[in-house]
Write an enzyme that holds these catalytic residues in place. Structure first.
Site, PDB file in Angstrom:
ATOM      1  N   VAL A  13       0.872  -1.166   0.000  1.00  0.00           N
ATOM      2  CA  VAL A  13       0.000   0.000   0.000  1.00  0.00           C
ATOM      3  C   VAL A  13       0.912   1.220   0.000  1.00  0.00           C
ATOM      4  O   VAL A  13       1.703   1.403   0.925  1.00  0.00           O
ATOM      5  CB  VAL A  13      -0.927   0.026   1.237  1.00  0.00           C
ATOM      6  N   HIS A  14       0.811   2.021  -1.063  1.00  0.00           N
ATOM      7  CA  HIS A  14       1.634   3.223  -1.232  1.00  0.00           C
ATOM      8  C   HIS A  14       3.107   2.849  -1.130  1.00  0.00           C
ATOM      9  O   HIS A  14       3.640   2.222  -2.019  1.00  0.00           O
ATOM     10  CB  HIS A  14       1.235   4.319  -0.247  1.00  0.00           C
ATOM     11  N   ASP A  15       3.773   3.206  -0.036  1.00  0.00           N
ATOM     12  CA  ASP A  15       5.189   2.884   0.121  1.00  0.00           C
ATOM     13  C   ASP A  15       5.417   1.914   1.280  1.00  0.00           C
ATOM     14  O   ASP A  15       6.488   1.871   1.878  1.00  0.00           O
ATOM     15  CB  ASP A  15       6.023   4.153   0.303  1.00  0.00           C
ATOM     16  N   SER A  16       4.427   1.104   1.584  1.00  0.00           N
ATOM     17  CA  SER A  16       4.531   0.110   2.642  1.00  0.00           C
ATOM     18  C   SER A  16       4.366  -1.272   2.012  1.00  0.00           C
ATOM     19  O   SER A  16       3.409  -1.517   1.280  1.00  0.00           O
ATOM     20  CB  SER A  16       3.440   0.356   3.690  1.00  0.00           C
TER      21      SER A  16
END
Length: 82
Positions: A13-16
């Protein structure tokens, strides 16, 4: 996706990013490779060209100059992903 092809359980998710502990090193390799693939493309130039085609009556600013990121160093960067 590349993770699926390699049999890596992956969520992002996004940068995770998430995977099992046993797959972290291989996921890290995939993330680096995909980051390099993505940023080797002229993304902003292509976007500007598309905007100009779709909105010929508007004036868009030029694409900013590229920075100094050496994509060749991403593969070996200590803190690219942790």
């Amino acid at each position: 996706s590349e993770c699926w092809t390699r049999g890596i359980t992956f969520a992002g998710v996004h940068d995770s990013f998430w995977t099992h502990a046993s797959s972290v090193d291989e996921m890290n390799e995939v993330l680096r490779d995909k980051f390099i693939d993505l940023h080797e493309q002229p993304l902003l130039e292509n976007l500007l060209q598309e905007f100009r085609l779709q909105h010929p009556d508007l004036n868009f600013p030029p694409v900013p100059e590229l920075g100094t990121l050496n994509l060749g160093q991403v593969s070996d960067a200590t803190y690219f992903f942790s």
